[in-house]
Design an enzyme around this catalytic site. Structure first.
Site, PDB file in Angstrom:
ATOM      1  CG  ASP A  47     -92.866   5.436  19.274  1.00  0.00           C
ATOM      2  OD1 ASP A  47     -93.951   6.235  19.038  1.00  0.00           O
ATOM      3  OD2 ASP A  47     -92.398   5.187  20.004  1.00  0.00           O
ATOM      4  CE1 TYR A  52     -86.603   4.408  20.836  1.00  0.00           C
ATOM      5  CE2 TYR A  52     -88.249   3.296  20.171  1.00  0.00           C
ATOM      6  CZ  TYR A  52     -87.195   4.444  20.292  1.00  0.00           C
ATOM      7  OH  TYR A  52     -88.587   5.261  20.716  1.00  0.00           O
ATOM      8  CE  LYS A  81     -90.369   7.777  17.852  1.00  0.00           C
ATOM      9  NZ  LYS A  81     -90.254   5.757  18.893  1.00  0.00           N
ATOM     10  CG  HIS A 114     -85.619   9.022  17.037  1.00  0.00           C
ATOM     11  ND1 HIS A 114     -86.082   7.998  16.966  1.00  0.00           N
ATOM     12  CD2 HIS A 114     -86.244   9.899  18.646  1.00  0.00           C
ATOM     13  CE1 HIS A 114     -85.739   7.830  18.303  1.00  0.00           C
ATOM     14  NE2 HIS A 114     -86.033   8.556  19.365  1.00  0.00           N
TER      15      HIS A 114
END
Ligand SMILES: NC(=O)C1=CN([C@@H]2O[C@H](COP(=O)(O)OP(=O)(O)OC[C@H]3O[C@@H](n4cnc5c(N)ncnc54)[C@H](OP(=O)(O)O)[C@@H]3O)[C@@H](O)[C@H]2O)C=CC1
Ligand SMILES: CC(C)=CCC/C(C)=C/CC/C(C)=C/C=O
Length: 317
Positions: A47, A52, A81, A114
């Site tokens: 994931d 990130y 996302k 997201h």
């Protein structure tokens, strides 16, 4: 190595491994090794997300494990996302292509919106007004979703879904879409069991993916006095009964509810520990007992974004 991870079937017939590796907060210098270790241990679902800041490093691990012949691309299920600053429909395909390039992939298995919240477009992933509050965009997630359907039709991703959507937002999306979302990825653990949203999504044939299943102890905003799910005495006691760790009980709790679960770790021993959950099941009474820990204890409340017309947590579910 082979882990006996069950697949969950989406309404469209495609499948997702019910267990995967989370990568939020995994530092660029640690995540390549963590993903390599996870693939060696038998994880096949990773994931990811642009926000990130580590997709290039995740991509290095995937490239290495494919080059070593440990896995093929088809063996893996990779999610990413669309971040909040890319909700304008013409930004969706370039955002996905940037993620594909970072991850060294030609397609994703799953691309999610997201958050329903849109931020002002631009290079800053967290644009702020002069008073420090987030600068919102007027992009409506219904228009964003149409562009998600576009990248699906182009084959850039095999499935599309949402994350952090509430029941009203899902209902509105279902009334205005051509392709239904396959999953809603939401925070879920014993302090926020999401019974109502989970039942609602099940009725709509939308799979729940549970994030922060261990209580996200490394979340940047954790305070020393916050309750620590992994240290909850009731879970420690349950662990003794099953001869499992609290983390394993927390993850099994999601599997036994039919959710997909994506614990994060960069520690090889924990990556292995978390995957050792396919040889037991929780008894229905114990699932009900864990359900009773619910205290509306939301860990990722997106504080500051309450002013967005699309803020998802202003209604009960
Ligand atoms: N869609 C969304 O908005 C969101 C999605 N997510 C996704 O869900 C994933 C998981 O959620 P996340 O918030 O990261 O938190 P988790 O609940 O997965 O907890 C991760 C933390 O638990 C520690 N940990 C992992 N395994 C164990 C273990 N067996 N024993 C003790 N400690 C352990 C990790 O430490 P260490 O790494 O040091 O081993 C890390 O500090 C994210 O990484 C991300 O992929 C998360 C939040 C929001
Ligand atoms: C700026 C700080 C302290 C953290 C930003 C982390 C982040 C990615 C926030 C977005 C919401 C979130 C928890 C997403 C996880 O997928």
């Amino acid at each position: 190595m082979v882990l006996n991870v069950p697949n969950v079937k989406f309404y469209n017939g495609n499948t997702i491994p019910q267990f995967g590796l989370g990568t939020w907060k995994s530092k660029p210098g640690e995540v390549t090794q963590a993903v390599k270790d996870a693939i060696d241990i038998g994880y096949r679902h990773i994931d990811c997300a642009h926000v990130y800041g580590n997709e290039k490093e995740v991509g290095e691990a995937i490239k290495t494990k494919i080059a070593e012949g440990v896995v093929t691309r088809k063996d893996l299920f990779v999610t990413s996302k669309l971040w909040n600053t890319f909700h304008q429909p013409d930004l969706v395909e370039p955002a996905l292509k940037k993620t594909l390039s970072d991850l060294n992939l030609e397609y994703l298995d799953l691309y999610l919106i997201h958050w329903p919240i849109a931020y002002k477009e631009g290079d800053d992933l967290f644009p702020k007004n002069s008073d420090g509050s987030p600068e919102f965009s007027n992009a409506d997630y219904i228009d964003t979703w149409k562009a998600m359907e576009g990248v699906l039709n182009k084959g850039l991703t095999k499935n599309i879904g949402v994350s952090n959507f509430n029941s009203e937002q899902i209902n509105r999306l279902l009334k205005n879409c051509t392709v239904k979302p396959v999953t809603n990825q939401i925070e879920c653990h014993p302090y926020l069991t999401q019974k109502k949203l989970s039942a609602f999504c099940k009725e709509k044939d939308i799979v729940i993916t549970a994030y922060s299943p261990l209580g996200s102890p490394d979340r940047p905003w954790a305070k020393p006095d916050d309750p620590k799910l992994l240290e909850d005495m009731k879970l420690l006691e349950l662990g003794k009964k099953y001869n499992k760790t609290p983390a394993q009980i927390l993850l099994r709790y999601q599997l036994d509810r039919g959710h997909v679960v994506i614990p994060k770790s960069v520690t090889k021993s924990r990556i292995a520990e978390n995957s050792n959950i396919f040889d037991f099941q929780l008894k229905p009474d114990d699932i009900a007992y864990i359900d009773s820990f619910d205290c509306n204890g939301r860990i990722c409340p997106m504080t500051g974004s309450e002013g967005s017309p699309y803020f998802p947590f202003a209604i009960p579910f």
